[in-house]
Design a protein around this motif. Structure first.
Motif, PDB file in Angstrom:
ATOM      1  N   ARG A 108       0.984  -1.047  -0.064  1.00  0.00           N
ATOM      2  CA  ARG A 108       0.033  -0.110   0.130  1.00  0.00           C
ATOM      3  C   ARG A 108       0.994   1.127   0.034  1.00  0.00           C
ATOM      4  O   ARG A 108       1.693   1.201   0.855  1.00  0.00           O
ATOM      5  CB  ARG A 108      -0.890   0.092   1.233  1.00  0.00           C
ATOM      6  N   PRO A 109       0.516   2.146  -0.933  1.00  0.00           N
ATOM      7  CA  PRO A 109       1.608   3.545  -1.040  1.00  0.00           C
ATOM      8  C   PRO A 109       1.445   4.095   0.195  1.00  0.00           C
ATOM      9  O   PRO A 109       0.279   4.002   1.133  1.00  0.00           O
ATOM     10  CB  PRO A 109       0.818   4.270  -2.186  1.00  0.00           C
ATOM     11  N   ASP A 110       2.396   5.088   0.585  1.00  0.00           N
ATOM     12  CA  ASP A 110       2.522   5.914   1.541  1.00  0.00           C
ATOM     13  C   ASP A 110       1.437   7.138   1.278  1.00  0.00           C
ATOM     14  O   ASP A 110       1.382   7.708   0.414  1.00  0.00           O
ATOM     15  CB  ASP A 110       3.994   6.545   1.744  1.00  0.00           C
ATOM     16  N   PRO A 111       0.728   7.274   2.497  1.00  0.00           N
ATOM     17  CA  PRO A 111      -0.356   8.367   2.457  1.00  0.00           C
ATOM     18  C   PRO A 111      -0.001   9.812   1.892  1.00  0.00           C
ATOM     19  O   PRO A 111      -0.700  10.433   1.054  1.00  0.00           O
ATOM     20  CB  PRO A 111      -1.108   8.411   3.527  1.00  0.00           C
ATOM     21  N   VAL A 112       1.222  10.190   2.018  1.00  0.00           N
ATOM     22  CA  VAL A 112       1.874  11.401   1.746  1.00  0.00           C
ATOM     23  C   VAL A 112       1.892  11.507   0.166  1.00  0.00           C
ATOM     24  O   VAL A 112       1.788  12.594  -0.270  1.00  0.00           O
ATOM     25  CB  VAL A 112       3.048  11.623   2.756  1.00  0.00           C
ATOM     26  N   GLU A 226     -12.648  18.935   1.363  1.00  0.00           N
ATOM     27  CA  GLU A 226     -12.463  18.086   2.732  1.00  0.00           C
ATOM     28  C   GLU A 226     -12.967  16.700   2.360  1.00  0.00           C
ATOM     29  O   GLU A 226     -12.208  15.818   2.926  1.00  0.00           O
ATOM     30  CB  GLU A 226     -13.484  18.495   3.767  1.00  0.00           C
ATOM     31  N   TRP A 227     -13.860  16.318   1.388  1.00  0.00           N
ATOM     32  CA  TRP A 227     -14.138  14.903   1.321  1.00  0.00           C
ATOM     33  C   TRP A 227     -13.028  14.117   0.713  1.00  0.00           C
ATOM     34  O   TRP A 227     -12.992  12.953   1.059  1.00  0.00           O
ATOM     35  CB  TRP A 227     -15.365  15.125   0.118  1.00  0.00           C
ATOM     36  N   ASP A 228     -12.066  14.663  -0.216  1.00  0.00           N
ATOM     37  CA  ASP A 228     -10.902  13.934  -0.542  1.00  0.00           C
ATOM     38  C   ASP A 228      -9.806  13.994   0.713  1.00  0.00           C
ATOM     39  O   ASP A 228      -9.069  12.900   0.530  1.00  0.00           O
ATOM     40  CB  ASP A 228     -10.111  14.814  -1.547  1.00  0.00           C
ATOM     41  N   LEU A 229      -9.930  14.248   1.798  1.00  0.00           N
ATOM     42  CA  LEU A 229      -9.184  14.069   2.872  1.00  0.00           C
ATOM     43  C   LEU A 229      -9.744  12.851   3.633  1.00  0.00           C
ATOM     44  O   LEU A 229      -8.976  12.497   4.789  1.00  0.00           O
ATOM     45  CB  LEU A 229      -9.018  15.442   3.837  1.00  0.00           C
ATOM     46  N   VAL A 230     -10.927  12.827   3.749  1.00  0.00           N
ATOM     47  CA  VAL A 230     -11.742  11.881   4.602  1.00  0.00           C
ATOM     48  C   VAL A 230     -11.156  10.557   4.496  1.00  0.00           C
ATOM     49  O   VAL A 230     -10.888   9.778   5.734  1.00  0.00           O
ATOM     50  CB  VAL A 230     -13.136  11.722   4.240  1.00  0.00           C
ATOM     51  N   PRO A 231     -10.857   9.681   3.416  1.00  0.00           N
ATOM     52  CA  PRO A 231     -10.361   8.411   3.458  1.00  0.00           C
ATOM     53  C   PRO A 231      -9.191   8.142   4.541  1.00  0.00           C
ATOM     54  O   PRO A 231      -8.992   7.180   4.833  1.00  0.00           O
ATOM     55  CB  PRO A 231     -10.176   8.114   2.009  1.00  0.00           C
ATOM     56  N   LEU A 232      -8.297   9.191   4.499  1.00  0.00           N
ATOM     57  CA  LEU A 232      -6.957   8.919   5.171  1.00  0.00           C
ATOM     58  C   LEU A 232      -7.271   8.978   6.575  1.00  0.00           C
ATOM     59  O   LEU A 232      -6.831   8.165   7.438  1.00  0.00           O
ATOM     60  CB  LEU A 232      -5.912   9.891   4.661  1.00  0.00           C
TER      61      LEU A 232
END
Length: 312
Positions: A108-112, A226-232
């Motif tokens: 799994r990729p690094d979230p950063v 903000e929605w694109d930040l929710v999964p992390l």
């Protein structure tokens, strides 16, 4: 490890795969099923084929093809469509998009790695009319309504699954999920956001970035960024991931959703999304069915500390 399918499900998806491969001129080469949640994703040599079926899938694929031109125009790092093939590829009820395979490290990729592509995506100032407006509760309602249109054998399977895995009749399960929709819809409509509204990826989890490029654009829409930040954030609170990778992402992106007043309601929206996303696609996928059962039991019980597993 790829998704496990029953023999019947594998035969059905194979028929669709054979049809679109023939239409696209990709008849040669072994197709390896990488994953299957909403789309069946295959690698065929240096190509990746994303396969689905139905009218909603067809409209979504057509929208994705249009959106890739927008992303290229704004230099958003993204995987690339195979432009040698007329896209999307459509045969009967089957629809596929075909992409260039992008080599990337295993795991799994690094979230950063999501930070820079999302910053670029969120810098798009225009709001293209072909992109839908973010409406997650409407999407959940549509998925629930689709259960009533399942073929008789699939409906029976899903009814038996609900009784066994969730300890509810399917009708009662749908009723309880509709109650959640009724509760959330007005609160989402009344919510205010700290970030501007604009183009959002819609499912920006770490699995949707490959070698620093975004992939899986089925959920592109116009909505709160903000929605694109929710999964992390949600990965750390619901899937047991460490918090430090998210913290590095938030620093790189420049906004910490976990400290925002928007986070609690967005978490509720994310969880509604995740417990309805494959509810109408369970037959032939035993691991997915079992995983969703656990999600629904804990979700309906209000257990926010239970750890969920990802689909394979």
């Amino acid at each position: 490890m790829s998704t496990t399918l029953t023999a019947e499900a594998a035969d059905e998806i194979q028929r669709g795969l054979d049809a679109v491969r023939q239409q696209a001129g990709l008849a040669s080469g072994e197709a390896h099923l990488m994953r299957y949640t909403i789309n069946a994703v295959y690698r065929i040599g240096d190509k990746v084929l994303r396969l689905s079926h139905g009218e909603v899938a067809r409209e979504r694929a057509q929208r994705v093809v249009r959106a890739m031109a927008l992303l290229r125009q704004h230099e958003v790092p993204a995987v690339e469509l195979d432009t040698s093939v007329e896209q999307p590829v459509m045969v009967d009820e089957w629809v596929a998009t075909i992409w260039h395979y992008l080599p990337h490290p295993a795991g799994r990729p690094d979230p950063v790695e999501l930070a820079a592509p999302l910053v670029r995506l969120h810098a798009i100032a225009e709001t293209p009319s072909f992109l839908p407006h973010w409406s997650p509760v409407t999407t959940a309602r549509r998925r629930l309504a689709k259960l009533a249109t399942l073929p008789a054998d699939e409906l029976l399977f899903t009814q038996q699954w609900a009784s066994r895995e969730v300890d509810l009749s399917l009708d009662d399960l749908v009723a309880r999920l509709r109650e959640r929709c009724d509760d959330l819809e007005p609160r989402v409509a009344a919510a205010s956001w700290q970030l501007p509204t604009g183009v959002v990826h819609g499912d920006a989890h770490a699995g949707n970035v490959l070698a620093g490029r975004l992939c899986d654009f089925d959920s592109l829409s116009i909505g709160p960024r903000e929605w694109d930040l929710v999964p992390l954030v949600h990965s750390a609170t619901r899937f047991g991931d460490p918090t430090e990778p998210y913290e590095r992402f938030a620093e790189a992106y420049g906004f910490d959703l976990a400290a925002s007043p928007s986070w609690p309601i967005l978490r509720e929206v994310r969880e509604l999304q995740l417990v309805t996303s494959v509810l109408d696609k369970l037959p032939g996928r035993p691991e997915v069915a079992q995983t969703l059962g656990h999600r629904l039991r804990t979700y309906l019980a209000g257990d926010t500390s239970a750890i969920w597993q990802r689909y394979r």
